[in-house]
Design a protein around this motif. Structure first.
Motif, short mmCIF file in Angstrom:
data_model
loop_
_atom_site.label_atom_id
_atom_site.label_comp_id
_atom_site.label_asym_id
_atom_site.label_seq_id
_atom_site.Cartn_x
_atom_site.Cartn_y
_atom_site.Cartn_z
N ARG A 1 5.96 2.07 -43.00
CA ARG A 1 4.71 2.81 -42.80
C ARG A 1 4.78 3.66 -41.54
NH1 ARG A 1 -0.58 -0.76 -42.30
NH2 ARG A 1 0.39 -1.25 -40.29
N LYS B 1 6.43 6.96 -42.13
CA LYS B 1 5.62 7.90 -42.90
C LYS B 1 4.47 8.47 -42.08
CE LYS B 1 6.58 6.06 -47.52
NZ LYS B 1 6.00 5.51 -48.77
N PRO C 1 2.45 -4.54 -46.96
CA PRO C 1 3.16 -3.28 -46.70
C PRO C 1 4.15 -3.44 -45.56
CG PRO C 1 0.80 -2.93 -46.86
CD PRO C 1 0.99 -4.41 -46.82
N SER D 1 0.40 3.88 -52.28
CA SER D 1 0.45 4.26 -50.86
C SER D 1 -0.89 4.79 -50.39
CB SER D 1 1.54 5.31 -50.65
OG SER D 1 1.58 5.72 -49.30
#
Length: 341
Positions: free
Chosen positions: A51, A54, A46, A18
């Motif tokens: 994403r 996050k 990804p 990540s």
């Protein structure tokens, strides 16, 4: 394909994978290279939505444009996209086709968090709505300027430019000057009309109601509105037209009436799109720094997205009056530069 698959093959944790994707400099060169090699080998992509959860960012911005077929807006969009791509942002285009209801639908993507910010190349919404949006979300207005609006804005001074190009016709000796506007519900149309009117009043010239015709931006509209002016018993000797596309339509109408530009009617316009420099006659027009408008607008939006302070939120760029054949002042092109603030 999952991030855990990449981590397993690279012999690192998923947290390391990540970080390689989001903050590569925080990972040692050796581990970073192992992860990148596996990503390439597996063609790992990804998951954008994951994403977003996050980072709270979509890495996507929306550009609301009134007409994607316009050569003018295409150049502004090019400036926006170059800066966006350089900063790993995707650009989504929202084409309103000059409809306020469509504009409202696109603007609603901001509170829905489907994009990180928005550049508006059109502003049919009322001032309060725009103010409220800009207080909550990253928003930049480009091309159009609304007096008293606190939203960060990039534009030229349309009133001053319209006054300048009209005064150019007056200096050439014209007193019967017409104006083909854009739709009057558009702020740019009202600003350019105001500049035309100021030039006429400041020089002691009458503003003839029949000399002001409302167009709708396109070639056919320029042709139709010019035909109305040509049908007048006391027709104008010069015309200032809202944009180059309508100006080309107007020139066609003049030619179809077996008249000549500029000998019978002088023509000036706005935007300096490529075709204005190659049509016959070449058109005298106000140049807007189209690419720079887009580039600066995107720079401003990125600062807002990243929570940075914007020092100058009202950027007025330099314009140029590009004098060519259609006004009859001289055969060789030259430029009259405006001011930038």
């Amino acid at each position: 394909m999952k991030m855990s698959d990449v981590a397993k093959l690279a012999n690192v944790s998923t947290a390391t994978v990540s970080r390689v994707i989001s903050k590569p400099n925080s990972v040692s060169i050796d581990k970073r290279q192992r992860v990148l090699d596996v990503i390439k080998e597996l063609n790992y992509q990804p998951h954008i939505i994951a994403r977003q959860f996050k980072t709270n960012k979509t890495k996507t911005i929306l550009v609301v444009v009134p007409d994607v077929t316009s050569a003018f807006f295409a150049e502004v969009l090019r400036g926006i996209e170059h800066i966006a791509i350089k900063n790993d942002y995707l650009v989504i285009l929202g084409n309103t086709e000059n409809k306020i209801d469509t504009e409202k639908k696109f603007v609603n993507l901001l509170p829905q968090r489907q994009v990180d910010g928005m550049v508006m190349l059109t502003a049919r919404l009322d001032k309060k709505t725009l103010e409220d949006l800009s207080k909550k979300y990253p928003l930049v207005l480009a091309c159009e300027y609304i007096e008293g609006l606190t939203v960060p804005t990039v534009s030229i001074d349309n009133i001053s430019c319209a006054r300048k190009v009209t005064e150019h016709l007056i200096r050439l000796g014209h007193t019967k000057i017409a104006h083909i506007t854009g739709p009057i519900n558009v702020i740019l149309s009202r600003d350019r009309l105001k500049g035309y009117q100021e030039a006429m009043i400041n020089n002691g010239l009458d503003i003839v109601k029949l000399y002001i015709q409302e167009g709708n931006f396109c070639f056919e509209s320029g042709y139709d509105q010019m035909s109305k002016l040509l049908a007048l018993e006391d027709r104008p000797t010069a015309v200032f037209i809202f944009n180059d596309e309508m100006a080309m339509g107007a020139i066609r109408a003049i030619k179809d009436s077996e008249l000549n530009v500029p000998e019978d009617i002088a023509v000036v316009s706005f935007d300096n799109v490529y075709m204005s420099s190659v049509c016959e006659p070449r058109i005298t027009t106000v140049n807007q720094p189209k690419y720079e408008i887009g580039r600066i607008a995107m720079d401003l939006l990125l600062k807002l997205i990243n929570g940075e302070e914007v020092q100058n939120s009202k950027i007025i760029l330099k314009d140029e009056l590009i004098i060519r054949d259609s006004c009859g002042s001289r055969s060789r092109q030259y430029r009259v530069r405006g001011e930038q603030t």
